[in-house]
Write an enzyme that holds these catalytic residues in place. Structure first.
Site, PDB file in Angstrom:
ATOM      1  N   SER A 169       0.841  -1.189   0.000  1.00  7.48           N
ATOM      2  CA  SER A 169       0.000   0.000   0.000  1.00  7.48           C
ATOM      3  C   SER A 169       0.884   1.250   0.000  1.00  7.48           C
ATOM      4  O   SER A 169       1.799   1.348  -0.814  1.00  7.48           O
ATOM      5  CB  SER A 169      -0.978  -0.037   1.183  1.00  7.48           C
ATOM      6  OG  SER A 169      -1.970   0.951   1.060  1.00  7.48           O
ATOM      7  N   ASP A 384      -8.316  -5.250  -6.155  1.00  5.74           N
ATOM      8  CA  ASP A 384      -7.980  -4.227  -5.163  1.00  5.74           C
ATOM      9  C   ASP A 384      -8.793  -2.966  -5.466  1.00  5.74           C
ATOM     10  O   ASP A 384      -8.597  -2.329  -6.499  1.00  5.74           O
ATOM     11  CB  ASP A 384      -6.486  -3.932  -5.232  1.00  5.74           C
ATOM     12  CG  ASP A 384      -6.000  -2.981  -4.153  1.00  5.74           C
ATOM     13  OD1 ASP A 384      -6.836  -2.290  -3.539  1.00  5.74           O
ATOM     14  OD2 ASP A 384      -4.780  -2.928  -3.925  1.00  5.74           O
ATOM     15  N   HIS A 424      -6.759  -5.865  -1.377  1.00 11.25           N
ATOM     16  CA  HIS A 424      -5.694  -4.948  -0.998  1.00 11.25           C
ATOM     17  C   HIS A 424      -4.747  -5.590   0.023  1.00 11.25           C
ATOM     18  O   HIS A 424      -5.094  -5.731   1.194  1.00 11.25           O
ATOM     19  CB  HIS A 424      -6.284  -3.662  -0.428  1.00 11.25           C
ATOM     20  CG  HIS A 424      -5.278  -2.562  -0.261  1.00 11.25           C
ATOM     21  ND1 HIS A 424      -4.567  -2.045  -1.311  1.00 11.25           N
ATOM     22  CD2 HIS A 424      -4.853  -1.892   0.850  1.00 11.25           C
ATOM     23  CE1 HIS A 424      -3.756  -1.102  -0.875  1.00 11.25           C
ATOM     24  NE2 HIS A 424      -3.910  -0.996   0.423  1.00 11.25           N
TER      25      HIS A 424
END
Length: 525
Positions: A169, A384, A424
């Site tokens: 991320s 995601d 994610h």
């Protein structure tokens, strides 16, 4: 011996060319409890090393007005390597879970607070505090690396043989930033779902609030309606495109979803959509442009809509990351209204990029990292919804274009894996586990070991084998496994074998991977 050695470093540690102080230092046996103290306790109250470690906590100045809190865990059974962990979101949280995981693999590990103490969606420390933004952008990570390497050498009596980074991320963004700005910090970097071009990511995230309404107007849709959308996405883009009806879009980037079928009158389903809502769905799957038609950020990938609706992204919730970035880093105004987000805000955020330490992290020039012998693995879930997987495709192409090189030349230092059905960083319907964190350590493949093997033995991975356990629980057995091919290859079903085993899939070259501009689908440059 390990206890005595830890006591010795606690008493004698000296860091050269850094202004630092020891906050805590001590020996912890495997399975013992570390009570997290001070501001870091808002991130995690306790943590547990999985092996015997000497734990060193430091405060290190990053500028005349800022400092970085960091920890180094030094395992008794050291493998001779160093690994740095990340910060996700806007957070200033030491990555204790990843530190416990990777130190158990034998790495000496570090974690830091990115120059401020805050949880993932809290940007309040950025208000009128540009030093904290620059720390979060890049400075705290580099200072932590410099400090950790000195700690390692003084503790073990020898420097590390190799240095690695593990992040996902905005932590993946930190890895890319190190490759761009400090190419000698790490020999190998794993950047998962990286938030490259992060300014425009915040623009893009905030736009969904405007597209789908604020939960009350005629654009608003329920989770149930987004489930209806998802069913039609699968109808158009699952088995039709990849040959397997498994609820997973093997390559969501080639899904050109036709939303017309959702409209009441065309569909008799009670969840059908009005014309206004159908338009909103089309806009959700559109790219973000500036007023001159320049692409700012790719579209949300079809197949992500159920997760995006469940967390509020498509059901009228303010996106906390966007709000706090603009409120505290851009405007220094906690009352900034996300309903007003628009092109003027995008432009101002861009104009502040240099002041913010080029936090955008979108440089396509990795020539110094390549020259240093560095190896970069990027992985991104194609399910995601937090950071669209098409952004990592865009960044890969951007690097190739900037450096003027072929994908074969990219393969020498940069490999990008698209993970079908993965959300994610650490979730998903697909085969999303490959050792990227402690939750995924039981998988048959381990990306950390793959990177080590590439850096140290020259054996680069062509695929990442992802594992899907039944209910994501390794004790219940493997549901299926899938080889995830490196870009620009597409994971392709052979049409005859069992789709749940890896040998039924091959990697097919995408000859048009460089075609990314206006008129191309998907638009990636």
């Amino acid at each position: 011996m390990s206890v005595a050695l830890c006591e010795s470093i606690c008493a004698s540690l000296v860091l050269s060319n850094l202004t630092a102080s020891i906050d805590s230092c001590g020996y912890y046996a495997a399975g013992s409890t570390i009570n997290v103290q001070g501001a870091q306790a808002t991130c995690l109250s306790v943590t547990h090393p999985q092996v015997d470690v000497c734990r060193v906590g430091l405060s290190v100045a990053t500028s005349d007005s800022s400092e970085n809190y960091m920890e180094v865990w030094l395992p008794t059974d050291w493998n001779g390597r160093y690994l740095a962990t990340d910060n996700k979101g806007l957070n200033g949280c030491v990555g204790y879970n990843d530190m416990a995981y990777t130190s158990s693999m034998g790495f000496a590990v570090s974690g830091d607070n990115a120059g401020h103490n805050a949880t993932s969606y809290d940007g309040t420390d950025f208000e009128n505090n540009n030093a904290a933004i620059v720390d979060w952008s890049y400075r705290s990570r580099h200072v932590a690396v410099v400090a950790t390497k000195q700690v390692i050498e003084q503790y073990y009596g020898t420097p590390q043989n190799y240095s690695y980074f593990l992040g996902c991320s905005t932590g993946g963004r930190q890895g890319l930033k190190s490759a761009q700005v400090y190419p000698n910090d790490f020999n190998g970097i794993i950047a998962g779902s990286p938030a490259s071009d992060v300014n425009h990511l915040f623009d893009w995230s905030g736009r969904f609030y405007l597209i789908t309404g604020f939960g009350t107007d005629d654009r608003a849709m329920s989770e149930d309606q987004w489930g209806f959308v998802h069913e039609h996405v699968l109808d158009q883009c699952d088995e039709v495109l990849d040959g397997v009806a498994d609820g997973i879009l093997e390559d969501s980037s080639i899904c050109d979803f036709n939303a017309t079928v959702l409209r009441c009158g065309v569909s008799s389903d009670t969840r059908c959509l009005t014309s206004t809502q159908v338009t909103a769905v089309r806009n959700v799957y559109s790219q973000l442009y500036d007023q001159q038609g320049t692409l700012l950020f790719p579209r949300l990938s079809p197949g992500t809509e159920v997760d995006a609706a469940a967390d509020g992204t498509l059901t009228g919730s303010v996106q906390a990351l966007t709000h706090d970035w603009f409120a505290y880093a851009v405007y220094n105004d906690k009352d900034w209204d996300p309903k007003t987000l628009g092109q003027a805000d995008y432009t101002l955020s861009d104009n502040l990029d240099e002041v913010h330490g080029y936090v955008s992290t979108n440089s396509g020039d990795l020539s110094a990292f390549r020259a240093a012998g560095g190896k970069l693995i990027v992985h991104h879930g194609m399910q995601d919804h937090v950071i669209t997987g098409e952004q990592s495709m865009r960044y890969y192409i951007h690097v190739a274009q900037t450096m003027g090189i072929t994908h074969g030349q990219m393969d020498q230092f940069f490999r990008f894996f698209r993970i079908s059905g993965a959300g994610h960083c650490a979730v998903g319907d697909g085969a999303w586990m490959f050792g990227q964190n402690g939750l995924a350590r039981a998988a048959s493949d381990n990306i950390i070991n793959d990177l080590v093997n590439w850096v140290e033995n020259g054996d680069a991975p062509d695929t990442l084998t992802g594992t899907k356990f039944v209910n994501d629980d390794s004790s219940q057995g493997i549901a299926f496994e899938r080889p995830h091919c490196r870009f620009p290859y597409r994971t392709t079903y052979d049409g005859v074998g069992d789709p749940n085993i890896t040998t039924s899939w091959t990697c097919e070259y995408i000859s048009t991977w460089r075609h990314c501009g206006a008129g191309n689908f998907p638009r990636l440059c």
